[in-house]
Design an enzyme around this catalytic site. Structure first.
Site, PDB file in Angstrom:
ATOM      1  N   ASP A 156       0.850  -1.179  -0.184  1.00  0.00           N
ATOM      2  CA  ASP A 156      -0.018   0.033  -0.021  1.00  0.00           C
ATOM      3  C   ASP A 156       0.793   1.332   0.032  1.00  0.00           C
ATOM      4  OD1 ASP A 156      -1.707   2.068   0.353  1.00  0.00           O
ATOM      5  OD2 ASP A 156      -2.525   0.989   2.491  1.00  0.00           O
ATOM      6  N   HIS A 329      -4.005   4.413   6.330  1.00  0.00           N
ATOM      7  CA  HIS A 329      -2.937   3.882   5.677  1.00  0.00           C
ATOM      8  C   HIS A 329      -1.548   4.245   6.377  1.00  0.00           C
ATOM      9  CE1 HIS A 329      -5.537   3.159   2.201  1.00  0.00           C
ATOM     10  NE2 HIS A 329      -6.098   4.047   2.676  1.00  0.00           N
TER      11      HIS A 329
HETATM   12 ZN   LIG Z   1      -8.070   1.211  -0.868  1.00  0.00          ZN
HETATM   13 ZN   LIG Z   2      -9.231   0.588   2.536  1.00  0.00          ZN
END
Ligand SMILES: [Zn+2]
Ligand SMILES: [Zn+2]
Length: 515
Positions: A156, A329
């Site tokens: 990510d 995130h």
């Molecule tokens: Zn996402």
């Molecule tokens: Zn997500």
């Protein structure tokens, strides 16, 4: 994807899956890591074309069902639940789900065992050690894999720009506590309908301060009910209230939870801000909390909503003025930790704009992954792996399909270009009368414009352009009017004339009527 600002009138952007459709017989399933909109939003449009089984955790499946039902695509869908830590074999691949922390419960990353090695896909993740739903990212499992040897890591990149660590969800819980304790009146909290853990924080905090929680709006209500049923949301008895219980309740005992954090025109918050909501109107003393960050492109809509709430006397708290949201995130230090634990031979940053991928690639280099082993790819790029080598070997068709209202895919780039043109400089319709018998022009053409100039102020210019068209067309002499010729000639002439006069390029539409 959410549409960008210049995609006028487009509701959603979904991937072009023609490549997959050609390879239909090789596709064993779709594996979904978690229930956020950008991961499940396209399913109702894809499944009718590619009805393969879907594998996900339980809450994710619940959110997918709600979504498919909304779009009437639920019947015939093959939804399978795999618990975090569980696995499924699809063809030659064995796929293990490992728990990751994100802003929604039941998020997982994937460990994909292939005949040539192990591939790790992080899913969306951060390393919150005190998450709201009690499940941190399973770092020990990843460390084990690292020792075993991982061929490729996909990770990510969304917050690869941010140094340090992403703050814990706890921070938001503390802020909500202060707000609930101090707010003199009602508290209205808006967030994404899929941010189940944020809703949990609101319920916990409301219960602590003897406030009752009203869920407003259909998608929020559907998701909350589903999450309660599956046990992902817990509400002490008597905290959740029905809207008909609102009457007569003291203002400082009320909390609303709504959607609208992105300024979506049909959302409850925007209706409330526009004094257009059936149940809820802003009164002085209300506190509105926008518990989400704006998705790029939505800023203007959100700002307008915030302004309007302030005007009506509400106090508005949003992430720029108070810690009412943390994102889901990992920031740079978390991304580096993952790279260090997994120690992949090859690395591919995913999930983010190109700049995020590039920055993530730099981070990977900084922790010792050789530059040649890092692949920053774009949609459609093909990477081929062997146990020793990875290389980009080609490109397959890919792209975006636009969803506008009920129609999928019939909006192409031409339609979008037209919308942009119309929105920028307006349009001019030229009505040209032709004699039905002789085919010759009759009188001067009429000109109607919309969104181009103020027709009263620019009366002379419009008159001049009528004369100009009449002159240009008369040049053809006495021969019957040829539509193709007239069409092009009128457009060329007026494009040039209007541009010279106004520096604008309205869309010119010649129109022939037989009289
Ligand atoms: Zn996402
Ligand atoms: Zn997500």
């Amino acid at each position: 994807m959410f549409p960008e600002e210049e995609m006028l009138g487009i509701d959603l952007v979904i991937p072009d899956i023609n490549y997959l459709l050609e390879k239909r017989e090789k596709i064993r399933g779709i594996v979904i890591t978690h229930g956020h909109e950008d991961h499940i939003g396209a399913l109702p449009y894809l499944l009718p074309q590619l009805n393969v089984p879907i594998y996900s955790t339980k809450l994710t499946q619940g959110l997918i069902s709600v979504k498919l039902k909304e779009r009437k695509a639920l019947s015939g869908a093959k939804l399978n639940v795999i618990p975090p830590g569980g696995e499924v074999t699809l063809g030659k691949f064995r796929i293990e789900f490992f728990p990751v922390c994100h802003s929604i419960p039941d998020s997982v990353g994937l460990i994909i065992y292939t005949p040539i090695g192990i591939i790790v896909h992080s899913g969306d993740f951060k390393l919150d050690y005190t998450p709201v739903d009690g499940k941190p990212t399973d770092l020990s499992r990843l460390a084990q894999l690292g020792a075993q040897g991982v061929l490729l890591l996909l990770s990510d990149s969304t917050y690869a720009e941010l140094p340090g660590y992403t703050p814990s969800e706890r921070v938001v819980g503390e802020t909500l506590d202060h707000i609930m304790a101090d707010a003199p009146g009602r508290v209205i909290i808006t967030t994404f309908a899929s941010l189940i853990s944020r809703v949990q924080q609101v319920i916990d905090s409301a219960a602590k301060h003897q406030r009752r929680v009203f869920i407003i709006g259909r998608s929020m209500t559907d998701n909350v009910n589903m999450a309660l049923r599956l046990g992902y949301l817990n509400a002490p008895d008597g905290v959740l209230a029905r809207i008909d219980e609102l009457k007569g309740m003291p203002r400082d005992k009320v909390v609303f939870v709504t959607t609208g954090s992105q300024g979506e025109p049909t959302s409850a918050l925007v209706r409330i801000a526009n004094r257009d909501h059936r149940w809820v109107h802003i009164v002085r003393g209300d506190t509105v909390v926008i518990s989400a960050t704006p998705i790029p492109g939505n800023e203007a809509l959100i700002n307008r909503t915030v302004d309007s709430l302030f005007k009506q006397g509400a106090r508005v708290l949003y992430s720029k003025v108070a810690p009412v949201h943390v994102h889901g995130h990992g920031s740079q230090e978390e991304l580096k930790l993952l790279l260090n634990l997994v120690k992949p031979k090859f690395f591919m940053p995913i999930h983010g704009e190109y700049r995020h991928l590039s920055l993530h690639a730099k981070l990977a280099q900084s922790v010792g992954i050789p530059k040649d082993n890092i692949f920053v790819l774009e949609d459609g790029d093909v990477i081929e792996l062997t146990p020793e080598v990875a290389k980009v070997t080609g490109k397959v068709a890919s792209g975006n399909v636009y969803v506008d209202g009920l129609s999928v895919g019939d909006i192409g780039s031409v339609v979008l270009r037209n919308r942009r043109m119309l929105s920028r400089d307006g349009m001019v319709v030229v009505i040209i009368a032709v004699n039905r018998q002789t085919g010759k022009l009759v009188g001067r053409p009429d000109i109607i414009s919309r969104g181009f100039v103020d027709t009263r102020e620019a009366k002379d210019m419009i008159e001049e352009s009528r004369n100009l068209v009449a002159r240009v067309l008369d040049h053809g002499g006495s021969r019957p009017a040829d539509w193709g010729f007239i069409n092009t000639k009128v457009r060329d002439t007026l494009n040039k004339f209007y541009y010279k006069q106004t520096r604008r390029r309205p869309m010119v539409l010649p129109f022939m009527v037989k009289v």
